[in-house]
Design an enzyme around this catalytic site. Structure first.
Site, PDB file in Angstrom:
ATOM      1  CG  ASP A  77      48.987  80.295  30.893  1.00 33.51           C
ATOM      2  OD1 ASP A  77      49.397  79.378  30.151  1.00 33.51           O
ATOM      3  OD2 ASP A  77      47.947  80.210  31.564  1.00 33.51           O
ATOM      4  CE  LYS A 131      49.618  83.655  37.238  1.00 36.81           C
ATOM      5  NZ  LYS A 131      48.522  83.854  38.210  1.00 36.81           N
ATOM      6  CG  MET A 143      49.828  73.873  40.020  1.00 40.88           C
ATOM      7  SD  MET A 143      48.830  75.367  40.259  1.00 40.88           S
ATOM      8  CE  MET A 143      47.358  74.692  41.037  1.00 40.88           C
TER       9      MET A 143
END
Length: 507
Positions: free
Chosen positions: A43, A64, A176
């Site tokens: 990823d 992503k 995040m």
């Protein structure tokens, strides 16, 4: 680890935590799982450098980034199972940034494997929740300051956290959360957290691109915005942030913020080859992208080659023009039941000091190395006399410069295909990063040609020696910096010079 008898005997999935970005933080178990893999799904936050441990595996980018998804989680789950069950069963390595189970959705991927009857294992990784603060000099716990910590997601798509329940937790770590930092800070203050609580945000923690800013809970969102920090980033809220003043270590060490800091340098290499050049560039602060542009394959004429090697009668010189030629030659000798004593009556010429060192590594000494590395210099300077036969052990794409230089001197040139050089196809992510690199290093003419064919010639390149530079020009490159000698240190210098020149022009 699960064990489902109905699964294919070879199907197996390793869910691997890749750590926060520094490739050195991958666990030994994670490295071994990559080395055993047939397929690697990786990823956005998994350092592509780790793919060097799986040189023969098929790699699939399933990245992503933020809210712009390249592929959905459901599609990733299905792809993991599909790849594990393909071809009668395959070993799949799912390489995930940080830790598998710390906001990595690894639980969902493990559930998909269990539901499909595919055996799997979990290989924990170093979470960025701990590593990023540590690399910024911030311990998440400290006996005198913080005896508890909580890790929260800053992704508010599923609603906000119950911040009032965290009132007794000393340190908060937000993952995040850059996009929503203003709202998160306001919610924490509303839930009773002191607005003057120290706070820090670390972007790209543990990598040469690491940047850290500090403030308070009330100001950190504005500080982050003014500094231009974006994801991936970790925010720490708590008194432990004050310890950064005395515990700062990573971003103050020699080399951090060096001449290549913040710059991506692409290192072209053979598939499966580890790059010492990458280590030299990282020491200067560069982010290194290692991209295999060529791969080696067995010769298409094994019988003819081994017949030629078995009987070297009449051959005065063996000419070796790559490190791979040396290792492949020894491999063929062993396959014939021979060893280096078979070469006792033949003189050895190496194209440069690197190839000469490869000979030394197998117990052989080069009888001749040209003063300036390169095929044309080898052809011009080789101390051979007319009538002597010279056998060049090389690939099917040998440069013509050597043959022309030798035949112009009246020497008898012969060539045997020792191996084949074929183009490698990097994954889509590597291709995108390659186009955005500040400079691309080239160690051979074949690398220059393959690079031009893959992404064009509108790139800044650093070439190892004049021969590689000439090949780059012939391929169409115009922005070329030539290393002063054919060495990795000189090539790193050339990459640095190319970046400095570009800064001067744009400045």
């Amino acid at each position: 680890m699960t064990d489902v008898s109905s699964a294919s005997p070879r199907a197996f999935v390793s869910l691997i935590g890749a750590g926060p970005g520094d490739p050195g933080l991958l666990t030994v178990r994670g490295m071994k799982a990559l080395m055993e893999a047939d397929v690697v799904l990786f990823d956005y936050l998994a350092n592509p450098d780790l793919l060097r441990y799986a040189p023969d595996a098929h790699t699939i980018y399933v990245g992503k980034k933020g809210f712009s998804e390249y592929i959905s989680q459901e599609q990733i789950n299905a792809l993991i199972v599909e790849q594990a069950q393909a071809n009668g069963g395959q070993r799949v390595a799912r390489l995930k940034g940080g830790d598998v189970f710390v906001f990595g959705r690894g639980g969902e991927e493990a559930e998909a494997c269990a539901l499909a009857g595919v055996p799997f294992e979990i290989v924990p990784g170093v979470s960025s929740a701990i590593a990023a603060p540590a690399y910024a000099g911030i311990p998440v716990t400290h006996r005198e300051v913080a005896r508890s910590f909580a890790v929260l997601t800053g992704n508010t798509q599923e609603g906000g956290a119950h911040y009032e329940r965290l009132s007794g937790v000393d340190t908060l770590v937000l993952l995040m959360g850059v996009r929503n930092l203003h709202q998160i800070a306001a919610d924490l203050i509303a839930a009773g957290r002191d607005p003057q609580t120290p706070a820090a945000t670390i972007q790209w923690g543990s990598t040469p691109r690491q940047r850290t800013v500090t403030g308070t809970l009330a100001t950190i969102a504005d500080v982050v915005r003014e500094a231009g920090l974006e994801a991936p980033a970790v925010t720490v809220v708590g008194e432990v942030v004050r310890l950064r003043d005395s515990l700062q270590w990573f971003d103050t060490r020699p080399g951090f913020g060096g001449p290549l800091a913040g710059q991506t340098v692409a290192v072209t290499r053979t598939r499966g080859g580890a790059s010492g050049l990458g280590d030299l560039l990282r020491a200067r602060g560069a982010g290194v992208l290692e991209v295999p542009l060529i791969e080696f394959a067995p010769t298409a004429q094994p019988d003819a080659l081994r017949g030629r090697l078995r009987d070297l009668g009449g051959v005065s010189w063996l000419l070796l023009t790559s490190n791979h030629a040396v290792t492949t030659l020894i491999g063929h000798l062993h396959a014939l039941g021979l060893d280096t004593r078979h070469l006792a009556g033949v003189k050895l010429a190496a194209v440069g000091p690197s190839t000469a060192r490869s000979l030394e590594a197998v117990g052989l000494r080069a009888d001749f190395v040209p003063a300036t590395p390169g095929a044309r210099h080898l052809g011009a300077e080789l101390p051979a006399a007319p009538g002597e036969t010279l056998l060049h052990l090389t690939s099917q794409l040998a440069e013509a410069d050597l043959q022309r230089a030798l035949e112009a001197r009246g020497l008898t040139y012969d060539r045997a295909e020792l191996y084949r050089t074929e183009p490698a196809r990097p994954d889509s992510l590597s291709m995108d990063r390659l186009r955005g690199a500040a400079v691309v290093t080239l160690a051979s003419g074949s690398a220059a040609r393959h690079l031009a064919a893959l992404v064009g010639t509108d790139l800044r390149v650093a070439a190892m020696g004049p021969q590689t530079a000439d090949a780059a020009r012939e391929a169409g490159f115009t922005d070329i910096t030539v290393a002063r000698t054919a060495s990795l240190d000189a090539l790193a210098d050339a990459a640095e010079q190319a970046v400095a020149s570009a800064r001067t022009v744009t400045g």
